[in-house]
Write a protein that holds these residues in place. Structure first.
Motif, PDB file in Angstrom:
ATOM      1  N   UNK A 189      13.635   8.436   5.249  1.00  0.00           N
ATOM      2  CA  UNK A 189      13.451   7.006   4.968  1.00  0.00           C
ATOM      3  C   UNK A 189      13.485   6.151   6.228  1.00  0.00           C
ATOM      4  N   UNK A 190      12.758   5.063   6.184  1.00  0.00           N
ATOM      5  CA  UNK A 190      12.820   4.054   7.236  1.00  0.00           C
ATOM      6  C   UNK A 190      13.959   3.119   6.838  1.00  0.00           C
ATOM      7  N   UNK A 191      15.008   3.084   7.640  1.00  0.00           N
ATOM      8  CA  UNK A 191      16.187   2.296   7.294  1.00  0.00           C
ATOM      9  C   UNK A 191      16.102   0.871   7.804  1.00  0.00           C
ATOM     10  N   UNK A 212       0.799  -1.220   0.000  1.00  0.00           N
ATOM     11  CA  UNK A 212       0.000   0.000   0.000  1.00  0.00           C
ATOM     12  C   UNK A 212       0.839   1.282   0.000  1.00  0.00           C
ATOM     13  N   UNK A 213       2.143   1.147   0.119  1.00  0.00           N
ATOM     14  CA  UNK A 213       3.013   2.314   0.150  1.00  0.00           C
ATOM     15  C   UNK A 213       3.276   2.810  -1.269  1.00  0.00           C
ATOM     16  N   UNK A 214       3.398   4.131  -1.411  1.00  0.00           N
ATOM     17  CA  UNK A 214       3.501   4.725  -2.749  1.00  0.00           C
ATOM     18  C   UNK A 214       4.918   4.794  -3.293  1.00  0.00           C
ATOM     19  N   UNK A 215       5.913   4.690  -2.424  1.00  0.00           N
ATOM     20  CA  UNK A 215       7.296   4.839  -2.854  1.00  0.00           C
ATOM     21  C   UNK A 215       8.078   3.555  -2.625  1.00  0.00           C
ATOM     22  N   UNK A 273       5.950   8.219   9.937  1.00  0.00           N
ATOM     23  CA  UNK A 273       6.979   8.401  10.956  1.00  0.00           C
ATOM     24  C   UNK A 273       8.102   9.239  10.346  1.00  0.00           C
ATOM     25  N   UNK A 274       9.030   9.654  11.167  1.00  0.00           N
ATOM     26  CA  UNK A 274      10.172  10.440  10.695  1.00  0.00           C
ATOM     27  C   UNK A 274       9.714  11.705   9.964  1.00  0.00           C
ATOM     28  N   UNK A 311      10.883   4.673   1.597  1.00  0.00           N
ATOM     29  CA  UNK A 311      11.763   5.837   1.566  1.00  0.00           C
ATOM     30  C   UNK A 311      11.022   7.128   1.885  1.00  0.00           C
ATOM     31  N   UNK A 312       9.696   7.124   1.882  1.00  0.00           N
ATOM     32  CA  UNK A 312       8.927   8.326   2.203  1.00  0.00           C
ATOM     33  C   UNK A 312       8.666   8.479   3.698  1.00  0.00           C
TER      34      UNK A 312
END
Length: 114
Positions: A97-99, A40-43, A85-86, A62-63
């Motif tokens: 980005x979520x790493x 469901x994530x766009x990036x 988040x972030x 990454x978003x």
């Protein structure tokens, strides 16, 4: 495509690839693919971790968003869990980005992210 993240919760291997592709393999059935709904994530997907109870997995992009997927979706709640988040101080700035994602070993569906 390219593989950006993967995790295993035996007997399921989950792979996040380019173009937001998700592929799950059943390791007990000689690598047979398991059907998974699209992310469901766009990036671009960047991080992935399987839940300890083997019911699903969490995705990071990454978003700066995280989504939770279940292997057997609940018909009562058809929408997946999504959270931001972030974020910047005004909550509208682009996220970082979520790493990394990690499943908490005691609670079955809790995950930490960085």
């Amino acid at each position: 495509g390219k593989v950006y993240a993967m995790d295993v919760a035996f007997p399921v291997l989950v792979v996040a690839g380019s173009d937001r592709a998700l592929v799950c393999f059943d390791l007990l059935k000689a690598g047979a693919e398991v059907k998974v709904p699209p992310a469901p994530l766009r990036f671009q997907l960047r991080a992935l971790c399987c839940f300890q109870d083997k019911s699903g997995f969490a995705l990071g992009s990454v978003e700066g968003r995280i989504a939770a997927h279940e292997f057997q979706p609940n018909p009562a709640s058809p929408k997946p869990f999504l959270t931001k988040c972030h974020r910047g101080p005004d909550n509208h700035a682009p996220g970082h980005p979520v790493h990394s994602l990690s499943a908490f070993p005691v609670a079955s569906r809790a995950a930490a992210f960085a």
